[in-house]
Design an enzyme around this catalytic site. Structure first.
Site, PDB file in Angstrom:
ATOM      1  N   LYS A  94       8.474   7.981  10.967  1.00 27.56           N
ATOM      2  CA  LYS A  94       7.089   7.963  11.431  1.00 27.56           C
ATOM      3  C   LYS A  94       6.924   6.846  12.455  1.00 27.56           C
ATOM      4  CE  LYS A  94       2.380   7.439  10.126  1.00 27.56           C
ATOM      5  NZ  LYS A  94       2.376   5.969  10.337  1.00 27.56           N
ATOM      6  N   HIS A 141       7.162   5.952   1.161  1.00 24.29           N
ATOM      7  CA  HIS A 141       7.980   4.778   0.806  1.00 24.29           C
ATOM      8  C   HIS A 141       8.898   5.117  -0.369  1.00 24.29           C
ATOM      9  CE1 HIS A 141       4.318   2.665   2.516  1.00 24.29           C
ATOM     10  NE2 HIS A 141       5.290   2.108   3.214  1.00 24.29           N
ATOM     11  N   ALA A 165       0.871  -1.190   0.000  1.00 26.17           N
ATOM     12  CA  ALA A 165       0.000   0.000   0.000  1.00 26.17           C
ATOM     13  C   ALA A 165       0.901   1.232   0.000  1.00 26.17           C
ATOM     14  CB  ALA A 165      -0.962   0.003   1.178  1.00 26.17           C
TER      15      ALA A 165
END
Ligand code: PAF
Length: 280
Positions: free
Chosen positions: A150, A37, A32
């Site tokens: 994160k 990324h 996802a």
């Protein structure tokens, strides 16, 4: 772009790369994929001869089966994004290949790093993460591996894992990628309803308020102010912790550490969001 779904075929291919003494950058993901990324892949491409990205939804790091079921999956889109980002190799193993003895994690201890925050609210989560990441490290044998800030607690735990297992892998922390609104990019954002999506930047706004509040309020008072601020939003705050960046121990006064970071987890309906910000 090469795509491998078996460990053997990937390792046979990588052997040639290792023989040629080429550097391998590794970006582990659960798919996802989003721009966050891709910044990891871009950095790896810059730093290394070859970039390997894994896409694997790791069952052992989900303490909640419903969360695992609902975890977004879109392999077609992932492959398109990776191809466009010039990723060299995608590794898509099966659960059976990664867990030949059943879906169990190994037990790890990370000197207390694992006890706060995600470790406390998602029991077994970091054993699952450390198990899969060490298996990937053993298979890919990267020169460098890329992890986003994160998941800051995950990043600290992986740094500890590398020390404990004496891996010769450089861990590269990458800054949190955010939407213009401030919302931290996350695969889970695709599950936000329009109401929550609209309100989601509040989390980053509140994190930023901590920077101002630290000049006028104690740590405890600041935490209370954060809790009060969350009551004005549609989110249900799970935790707010203000911690030393290295030990991840909560601090009780602002002078206790030179490197302080605030961590938040909050529910947007049934979607759990996390975010953090360096305060000092
Ligand atoms: O951060 C993630 O996406 C996962 O925790 C990781 C590192 C790919 C392990 O499954």
């Amino acid at each position: 772009m090469q795509i491998f779904d078996s460990i053997d075929s990937l390792q046979t291919w990588l052997k040639e790369i290792q023989k040629a003494d080429k550097s391998i950058g590794f970006v582990p993901t659960m798919g996802a994929l989003h721009e966050g990324h891709i910044t990891l892949v871009n950095q790896s491409n810059q730093d290394n001869d070859i970039t390997v990205c894994s896409v694997f939804v790791n069952p052992t790091q989900f303490n909640n089966p419903e969360d695992l079921d609902k975890y977004p999956r879109d392999i077609k889109k992932d492959l398109k994004l990776l191809e466009a980002a010039n990723c060299d190799v995608v590794f898509l193993p099966t659960v059976a290949a990664m867990y030949p003895d059943g879906e169990k994690s190994e037990d790890f201890e990370f000197g207390g790093l694992e006890n706060q925050m995600e470790g406390k609210y998602r029991p077994g989560h970091f054993d699952g993460v450390a198990t899969i990441v060490s298996r990937f490290f053993d298979i890919v044998k990267p020169t460098k591996a890329y992890f986003g800030e994160k998941d800051f607690q995950q990043l600290r735990i992986i740094q500890e894992l590398v020390k404990q297992k004496d891996y010769h892998i450089q861990i590269i922390p990458m800054p949190i990628a955010r939407e213009r609104s401030g919302l931290a990019l996350s695969s889970r954002n695709t599950r936000l309803t329009p109401t929550y999506k609209e309100a989601a930047p509040e989390i980053f706004r509140i994190l930023n308020l901590i920077k101002d509040w630290k000049n006028d309020f104690s740590v405890n008072q600041t935490i209370i102010k954060v809790e009060e601020e969350f009551l004005k939003t549609p989110f249900e705050l799970e935790y707010i912790l203000i911690c030393d960046e290295l030990s991840l121990e909560p601090i009780s006064n602002w002078d206790q550490s030179e490197n302080i970071r605030a961590f938040i987890a909050a529910y947007a309906g049934d979607v759990r969001l996390i975010d953090n910000l360096k305060i000092k």
